[in-house]
Design an enzyme around this catalytic site. Structure first.
Site, short mmCIF file in Angstrom:
data_model
loop_
_atom_site.label_atom_id
_atom_site.label_comp_id
_atom_site.label_asym_id
_atom_site.label_seq_id
_atom_site.Cartn_x
_atom_site.Cartn_y
_atom_site.Cartn_z
CB ALA A 242 11.51 -1.36 -1.14
CB ALA A 243 8.91 -3.38 3.95
N GLY A 244 7.02 -1.74 2.13
CA GLY A 244 5.66 -1.34 1.76
C GLY A 244 5.40 -1.53 0.27
CG ASP A 245 7.33 0.85 -2.56
OD1 ASP A 245 6.23 1.41 -2.38
OD2 ASP A 245 8.41 1.46 -2.57
#
Ligand code: ADP
Length: 293
Positions: A242-245
């Site tokens: 979830a880094a991108g989110d």
């Protein structure tokens, strides 16, 4: 008025940890099991709300315990769930096996997410009043298109995370203001491995692109402008789920506050760097005070 509307997925991640993933027909004994609320839509909603945004979520959960927990997780971070329907049948689930190398194999069953094929009365009103609409590709494409179309009609900024990567219809891309793929998605969409080359190619279809590059940071490109690379803070990453989110949610908040893109990207990078230093998905997303610090 709600600043950010997320039209997207909610999934319960069912994660089994084992020394190695089973082959077809085989059974292995695992070490640990966790249920983790997720789905790219819900993750972006939680990230944006924690970063200080006024956020509403449009989507669906099932009539099961997972659905209740997914709704609660959003509400606990301050996300408005009035337009999150509860539908017959199971919630979306992701069945994940993580092996000792950290590699994973995943089966996603869309469940309730698959029922979100179009907007219902009330959705467009909320989108129209928003500043930004966040879209991903975990709902049926017909709903994503309808959302982007509504945002375009009302002059609302549309940010699309093209994940999972798939060929995108030109009419959808034509309604997108900012595309935020990671480097793999950018390569899949364009057939170009180099991020600068991929960005240039994507600018033929959308006016602005941010490609996220993991620990290498992110790259911004706009039609007619110069590309801008923003490094990621150097941190010890323990879980990049979830880094991108987290990046997208925080970026939307900063842009909505009128911050210029370079500053918004640095702020989003700080949020994502905090996320990767802690285990978990939505649970690891930082609050505004932490990002500011
Ligand atoms: P995704 O999670 O979609 O695969 P990335 O891996 O590109 O996306 O990560 C998104 C953003 O998260 C990056 O642009 C960066 O800002 C931040 N990030 C990811 N991994 C790290 C890391 N190891 N160290 C610092 N920041 C990171």
């Amino acid at each position: 008025m709600t600043g950010i509307v997320v039209l997207g997925s909610t999934n319960m991640d069912l994660v089994a940890y084992a020394a190695r993933a089973p082959k077809l027909g085989e059974t292995v004994t695992g070490r640990e099991f966790r249920t983790v609320p997720g789905g790219k839509g819900a993750n972006q909603a939680v990230a944006a709300a924690r970063a200080g945004g006024e956020v509403a979520m449009i989507g669906a959960v099932g009539e099961d315990e997972f659905g209740e927990r997914l709704r609660h997780t959003l509400e606990a971070s301050g996300v408005d769930t009035d337009l999150l329907r509860t539908v017959e049948g199971p919630s979306g689930t992701a069945h994940i096996v993580v092996d000792d190398e950290g590699s994973n194999a995943i089966v996603v069953v869309p469940g309730a997410n698959g029922t979100v094929t179009h907007l219902v009365p009330g959705d467009e009103t909320v989108i129209a009043a928003a500043d930004t609409l966040l879209l991903q590709l975990e709902l049926p494409l017909s709903a994503v298109r309808a959302g982007a179309g509504a945002a375009r009609r009302h002059g609302v900024r549309t940010v699309l995370t093209p994940a999972p990567a798939q060929p995108l219809p030109p009419d959808l891309l034509a309604a997108v203001d900012l595309l935020v793929p990671n480097e793999h998605e950018a390569a899949t969409l364009t057939g170009i491995a180099d991020a600068h080359g991929a960005a240039e190619s994507l600018l033929r279809q959308v006016p602005e692109v941010v490609i996220t590059l993991g620990a290498a940071g992110s790259l911004y490109a706009a039609r007619g402008g110069r590309a801008l690379a923003v490094p990621a803070p150097r941190v010890e990453a323990v879980d990049t789920t979830a880094a991108g989110d987290t990046f997208v949610g925080a970026l939307a908040v900063a842009l909505g506050e009128g911050r210029p893109m370079p500053e918004a990207m640095r702020w989003a990078s700080a949020a994502a760097a905090l996320c990767v230093q802690r285990p978990g998905a939505s649970t690891s997303m930082p609050y505004r005070t932490e990002i500011e610090a």
